[in-house]
Design an enzyme around this catalytic site. Sequence first.
Site, PDB file in Angstrom:
ATOM      1  N   GLU A  90       0.879  -1.171   0.000  1.00  0.00           N
ATOM      2  CA  GLU A  90       0.000   0.000   0.000  1.00  0.00           C
ATOM      3  C   GLU A  90       0.917   1.221   0.000  1.00  0.00           C
ATOM      4  O   GLU A  90       1.349   1.704   1.051  1.00  0.00           O
ATOM      5  CB  GLU A  90      -0.892  -0.026   1.249  1.00  0.00           C
ATOM      6  CG  GLU A  90      -1.916   1.097   1.289  1.00  0.00           C
ATOM      7  CD  GLU A  90      -2.649   1.157   2.624  1.00  0.00           C
ATOM      8  OE1 GLU A  90      -3.812   1.576   2.629  1.00  0.00           O
ATOM      9  OE2 GLU A  90      -2.065   0.792   3.663  1.00  0.00           O
ATOM     10  N   CYS A 124      -2.590   8.494   3.512  1.00  0.00           N
ATOM     11  CA  CYS A 124      -2.353   8.002   2.151  1.00  0.00           C
ATOM     12  C   CYS A 124      -3.561   8.202   1.245  1.00  0.00           C
ATOM     13  O   CYS A 124      -3.459   7.981   0.037  1.00  0.00           O
ATOM     14  CB  CYS A 124      -1.934   6.535   2.177  1.00  0.00           C
ATOM     15  SG  CYS A 124      -3.098   5.467   3.031  1.00  0.00           S
TER      16      CYS A 124
END
Length: 229
Positions: A90, A124
């Site tokens: 990720e 993020c």
Amino acid sequence: TITPLVAAIAAGNCVVLKPSRYARHTSAVLANLIKAHFPPEYIALFQGGKEVNSALLDLRFDHIFFTGSVRVGKIVMEAAAKHLTPVTLELGGKSPCLVDRTADLEKTAKRIIWGKAINAGQTCVAPDYVLVHRAVREELVAALQRAIKKFLGKNPLASPDLGRIIHADAFDRLQGMITAEKERIIAGGASDRARLKIEPTLIDHPALDSPLMTEEIFGPILPIITYDD
């Protein structure tokens, strides 16, 4: 850290956790919680820097889940390849908000600034930059400024709702991005290094090959790019 942990233990796995060394207080809280509730042969948490990371990556795992930068993601994948360990990466990226001429600009601006200001842009899933149709650019910029004022007041640096940048190196990196584009600042730009705070900053059309547009920003800086079609 917790979300993949929940999924892993729900599927019947043992887990090794390694939180970020930069968020040391959060890491310490997690370490205490894990130690208090789980035996180490079931869930173990390790704290530390590169040495701990390297030692863990030398071990054989059935699956590795990593959240972080592209640079470290490559290191994780290289280590996993030695054992043919599957990985979930990720990694940071450039996540634009696309605003066309039909958008509800007040609602859009509030949502963009909320996403960009939460944890001072250090998530993020934060909006990285805005692509806006030329016909509504000026209206959107005005709405973004109103949203900043609504959420953080006239002086965002004094607001208790504006989060701090995680450490001095990250602050200096972000400050460097702002300084390089100081002629293009539409709003914001102020900072306080002693308190590691940077106010939400709107920047008009930074150079597309600048760090601001080639790296994940991970901070409260919002470039605005205009398009025509």
